[in-house]
Design a protein around this motif. Structure first.
Motif, PDB file in Angstrom:
ATOM      1  N   MET A   1       0.846  -1.197   0.000  1.00 50.90           N
ATOM      2  CA  MET A   1       0.000   0.000   0.000  1.00 50.90           C
ATOM      3  C   MET A   1       0.883   1.250   0.000  1.00 50.90           C
ATOM      4  SD  MET A   1      -3.296   0.416  -0.064  1.00 50.90           S
ATOM      5  CE  MET A   1      -4.506   1.713   0.130  1.00 50.90           C
ATOM      6  N   ALA A   2       0.504   2.227  -0.785  1.00 45.88           N
ATOM      7  CA  ALA A   2       1.341   3.411  -0.978  1.00 45.88           C
ATOM      8  C   ALA A   2       1.401   4.292   0.264  1.00 45.88           C
ATOM      9  CB  ALA A   2       0.815   4.224  -2.151  1.00 45.88           C
ATOM     10  N   ASP A   3       2.545   4.947   0.431  1.00 48.28           N
ATOM     11  CA  ASP A   3       2.643   6.054   1.384  1.00 48.28           C
ATOM     12  C   ASP A   3       2.119   7.314   0.686  1.00 48.28           C
ATOM     13  OD1 ASP A   3       3.807   4.575   3.457  1.00 48.28           O
ATOM     14  OD2 ASP A   3       5.812   4.841   2.608  1.00 48.28           O
ATOM     15  N   TRP A   4       1.445   8.168   1.451  1.00 47.60           N
ATOM     16  CA  TRP A   4       0.821   9.349   0.859  1.00 47.60           C
ATOM     17  C   TRP A   4       1.792  10.523   0.800  1.00 47.60           C
ATOM     18  CZ3 TRP A   4      -3.361   8.378  -1.692  1.00 47.60           C
ATOM     19  CH2 TRP A   4      -4.204   7.349  -1.271  1.00 47.60           C
ATOM     20  N   ILE A   5       1.776  11.210  -0.337  1.00 40.24           N
ATOM     21  CA  ILE A   5       2.525  12.454  -0.516  1.00 40.24           C
ATOM     22  C   ILE A   5       1.512  13.588  -0.373  1.00 40.24           C
ATOM     23  CG2 ILE A   5       3.993  13.810  -2.059  1.00 40.24           C
ATOM     24  CD1 ILE A   5       4.665  11.242  -3.545  1.00 40.24           C
ATOM     25  N   ARG A   6       1.473  14.210   0.766  1.00 42.36           N
ATOM     26  CA  ARG A   6       0.442  15.202   1.050  1.00 42.36           C
ATOM     27  C   ARG A   6       1.001  16.614   0.896  1.00 42.36           C
ATOM     28  NH1 ARG A   6      -3.823  12.338   2.855  1.00 42.36           N
ATOM     29  NH2 ARG A   6      -3.413  10.358   3.914  1.00 42.36           N
ATOM     30  N   GLY A   7       0.140  17.507   0.462  1.00 39.31           N
ATOM     31  CA  GLY A   7       0.548  18.898   0.276  1.00 39.31           C
ATOM     32  C   GLY A   7       0.352  19.775   1.493  1.00 39.31           C
ATOM     33  N   ARG A   8      -0.338  19.268   2.518  1.00 40.12           N
ATOM     34  CA  ARG A   8      -0.660  20.091   3.685  1.00 40.12           C
ATOM     35  C   ARG A   8       0.571  20.685   4.367  1.00 40.12           C
ATOM     36  NH1 ARG A   8      -4.924  22.740   4.715  1.00 40.12           N
ATOM     37  NH2 ARG A   8      -6.157  20.892   4.147  1.00 40.12           N
ATOM     38  N   PRO A   9       1.648  19.901   4.596  1.00 41.88           N
ATOM     39  CA  PRO A   9       2.814  20.509   5.260  1.00 41.88           C
ATOM     40  C   PRO A   9       3.381  21.703   4.496  1.00 41.88           C
ATOM     41  CG  PRO A   9       3.003  18.109   5.271  1.00 41.88           C
ATOM     42  CD  PRO A   9       1.851  18.439   4.371  1.00 41.88           C
ATOM     43  N   LEU A  10       3.435  21.609   3.170  1.00 43.99           N
ATOM     44  CA  LEU A  10       3.947  22.721   2.363  1.00 43.99           C
ATOM     45  C   LEU A  10       3.012  23.922   2.442  1.00 43.99           C
ATOM     46  CD1 LEU A  10       5.023  20.824  -0.882  1.00 43.99           C
ATOM     47  CD2 LEU A  10       6.483  21.542   1.002  1.00 43.99           C
ATOM     48  N   HIS A  11       1.728  23.665   2.405  1.00 45.38           N
ATOM     49  CA  HIS A  11       0.743  24.738   2.423  1.00 45.38           C
ATOM     50  C   HIS A  11       0.784  25.507   3.737  1.00 45.38           C
ATOM     51  CE1 HIS A  11      -3.638  26.171   2.217  1.00 45.38           C
ATOM     52  NE2 HIS A  11      -3.029  26.751   1.210  1.00 45.38           N
ATOM     53  N   GLU A  12       0.854  24.786   4.849  1.00 39.82           N
ATOM     54  CA  GLU A  12       0.896  25.449   6.153  1.00 39.82           C
ATOM     55  C   GLU A  12       2.188  26.228   6.332  1.00 39.82           C
ATOM     56  OE1 GLU A  12      -1.587  25.748   8.210  1.00 39.82           O
ATOM     57  OE2 GLU A  12      -2.839  24.561   6.863  1.00 39.82           O
ATOM     58  N   ALA A  13       3.308  25.634   5.885  1.00 36.34           N
ATOM     59  CA  ALA A  13       4.594  26.326   6.000  1.00 36.34           C
ATOM     60  C   ALA A  13       4.611  27.593   5.143  1.00 36.34           C
ATOM     61  CB  ALA A  13       5.728  25.388   5.584  1.00 36.34           C
ATOM     62  N   ALA A  14       4.026  27.517   3.942  1.00 39.01           N
ATOM     63  CA  ALA A  14       3.999  28.682   3.065  1.00 39.01           C
ATOM     64  C   ALA A  14       3.178  29.812   3.679  1.00 39.01           C
ATOM     65  CB  ALA A  14       3.428  28.292   1.697  1.00 39.01           C
ATOM     66  N   LYS A  15       2.050  29.493   4.284  1.00 38.15           N
ATOM     67  CA  LYS A  15       1.217  30.532   4.886  1.00 38.15           C
ATOM     68  C   LYS A  15       1.921  31.176   6.075  1.00 38.15           C
ATOM     69  CE  LYS A  15      -2.592  28.057   5.352  1.00 38.15           C
ATOM     70  NZ  LYS A  15      -4.012  27.745   5.663  1.00 38.15           N
ATOM     71  N   GLU A  16       2.560  30.371   6.896  1.00 34.17           N
ATOM     72  CA  GLU A  16       3.274  30.919   8.055  1.00 34.17           C
ATOM     73  C   GLU A  16       4.415  31.831   7.596  1.00 34.17           C
ATOM     74  OE1 GLU A  16       5.879  29.356  11.913  1.00 34.17           O
ATOM     75  OE2 GLU A  16       4.766  27.929  10.678  1.00 34.17           O
ATOM     76  N   TRP A  17       5.168  31.398   6.601  1.00 37.71           N
ATOM     77  CA  TRP A  17       6.278  32.189   6.045  1.00 37.71           C
ATOM     78  C   TRP A  17       5.757  33.483   5.431  1.00 37.71           C
ATOM     79  CZ3 TRP A  17       6.997  33.350   0.805  1.00 37.71           C
ATOM     80  CH2 TRP A  17       8.270  33.822   0.440  1.00 37.71           C
ATOM     81  N   ALA A  18       4.650  33.369   4.692  1.00 36.77           N
ATOM     82  CA  ALA A  18       4.124  34.534   3.990  1.00 36.77           C
ATOM     83  C   ALA A  18       3.586  35.588   4.950  1.00 36.77           C
ATOM     84  CB  ALA A  18       3.023  34.093   3.025  1.00 36.77           C
ATOM     85  N   ARG A  19       2.969  35.177   6.041  1.00 34.90           N
ATOM     86  CA  ARG A  19       2.412  36.145   6.994  1.00 34.90           C
ATOM     87  C   ARG A  19       3.496  37.085   7.514  1.00 34.90           C
ATOM     88  NH1 ARG A  19      -0.527  31.371   8.987  1.00 34.90           N
ATOM     89  NH2 ARG A  19      -2.665  31.479   8.178  1.00 34.90           N
ATOM     90  N   ARG A  20       4.680  36.542   7.750  1.00 31.83           N
ATOM     91  CA  ARG A  20       5.784  37.390   8.233  1.00 31.83           C
ATOM     92  C   ARG A  20       6.155  38.431   7.181  1.00 31.83           C
ATOM     93  NH1 ARG A  20       7.919  32.259   9.596  1.00 31.83           N
ATOM     94  NH2 ARG A  20       9.600  32.484   8.072  1.00 31.83           N
ATOM     95  N   HIS A  21       6.179  38.006   5.923  1.00 29.41           N
ATOM     96  CA  HIS A  21       6.577  38.925   4.859  1.00 29.41           C
ATOM     97  C   HIS A  21       5.465  39.905   4.502  1.00 29.41           C
ATOM     98  CE1 HIS A  21      10.548  37.363   4.171  1.00 29.41           C
ATOM     99  NE2 HIS A  21      10.065  36.143   4.276  1.00 29.41           N
ATOM    100  N   VAL A  22       4.222  39.514   4.697  1.00 24.40           N
ATOM    101  CA  VAL A  22       3.127  40.466   4.511  1.00 24.40           C
ATOM    102  C   VAL A  22       3.291  41.637   5.473  1.00 24.40           C
ATOM    103  CG1 VAL A  22       0.643  40.836   4.800  1.00 24.40           C
ATOM    104  CG2 VAL A  22       1.465  38.826   3.558  1.00 24.40           C
ATOM    105  N   LYS A  23       3.635  41.337   6.716  1.00 19.75           N
ATOM    106  CA  LYS A  23       3.853  42.403   7.699  1.00 19.75           C
ATOM    107  C   LYS A  23       5.026  43.289   7.294  1.00 19.75           C
ATOM    108  CE  LYS A  23       1.940  39.853  11.636  1.00 19.75           C
ATOM    109  NZ  LYS A  23       2.230  39.213  12.938  1.00 19.75           N
TER     110      LYS A  23
END
Length: 317
Positions: free
Chosen positions: A1-23
């Motif tokens: 059975m396959a291991d899942w490649i999920r996008g959630r970790p990248l999405h959450e990290a991108a939002k956290e990173w972006a919030r700092r730069h928005v400020k």
């Protein structure tokens, strides 16, 4: 059975990173602001593009930016190209717009080259202007460059899950300008052996069955399309292959999504697999967020205080 490649970790990290730069950008008097243009009046494409556009809008607002959707699909065909060009030119010079996406695919009768030639490379969040395409072909930096969002998101997912493409036989199904073509170029630069398949390719199943990594970017599910439909099933891949599913469309009659990959069937043979929901889509959205921050810094150099002239766009984490 396959291991899942999920996008959630990248999405959450991108939002956290972006919030700092928005400020940081707001301290310079600039709010990252994305304009999204919808030009296609095909019912399937329009409904699918509306779903994507609203997800992008939600993401940008969540990080503290602004986003607006411009629907030009109801402009008569004989006037739509002119209306799109006029809007793009206004957005290009608008100091309060820091990124633009022209949602693809465009209607087949529109002059796509002209549309993207007129789009400012500084605000090109999808990396589709001629200048940005040249940069991609010459060599790219995944951490710093504005790159096509889905291909870059896929490479970030593979990197996050420690899946090395070097020396691997990779099949990309679909040669579109948005995913297949730029992704194949990027994979070759990373020393993968790449085969690109399309509607006229011979022996497609042979290449798919022998691939170490299969990336399906067709977007013609049999439930919606009777002409040249596509779905990847478990018997089409070799045991242990890595499978990335990209294509998906919404049936406007039912509102239901259909995808390129038979997730349950492929999971029995693949070693790694992206889920249809929560996979490449989230990775794409994470890259849109990151690209908008990069284009916002480039715009800031032109319109904000001279204090930013020596500031480069930030390196991604």
């Amino acid at each position: 059975m396959a291991d899942w490649i999920r996008g959630r970790p990248l999405h959450e990290a991108a939002k956290e990173w972006a919030r700092r730069h928005v400020k940081a950008l707001e301290e310079l008097g600039l709010t990252p602001t994305l304009a999204i243009l919808l030009l296609n009046d095909d019912p399937v494409e329009l409904e699918t593009q509306r779903r994507y556009a609203n997800l992008k809008l939600r993401d940008i607002k969540e990080i503290g930016g602004d986003a607006y959707i411009y629907e030009l699909h109801d402009v008569p065909p004989e006037r739509r190209t002119k209306a799109a060009l006029e809007l793009i030119e206004r957005l290009n010079v608008a100091d309060d717009v820091t990124g633009i996406i022209v949602q693809k695919p465009l209607p087949p009768w529109m002059n796509e080259s002209l549309i993207f030639e007129r789009l400012s490379p500084l605000k090109d969040v999808d990396g589709l202007t001629p200048e940005n395409k040249k940069r991609l072909v010459a060599g790219f930096d995944l951490d710093r460059d504005v790159l096509p969002c889905t291909p870059a998101g896929i490479l970030e997912m593979l990197k996050y899950y420690n899946i090395d493409v070097r020396g691997k036989d990779v099949v990309v199904v679909g040669k579109g300008e948005l995913v297949g073509k730029p992704l194949s170029i990027m994979l070759m630069q990373l020393d993968a052996t790449v085969t690109v398949l399309h509607a006229l390719s011979k022996d497609k199943l042979y290449y798919v069955r022998h691939a170490d990594i299969v990336i399906s970017a067709v977007g013609r599910p049999p439930e919606i399309y009777k002409d040249s439909p596509w779905r990847l099933t478990g018997d089409m891949i070799k045991e242990g292959a890595v499978v990335i599913g990209v294509g998906g469309k919404v049936d406007p009659a039912t509102g239901k999504w259909y995808y390129d990959v038979d997730e349950e069937d492929v999971a029995r043979r693949a070693s790694y697999l992206t889920p249809n929901v929560g996979g490449v889509g989230l990775a794409t959205r994470s890259r849109i967020i990151r690209n908008l921050i990069i284009t916002s810094y480039m715009v800031a150099k032109q319109v904000a205080s001279p204090r930013v002239l020596g500031i480069d766009a930030p390196k991604l984490p």
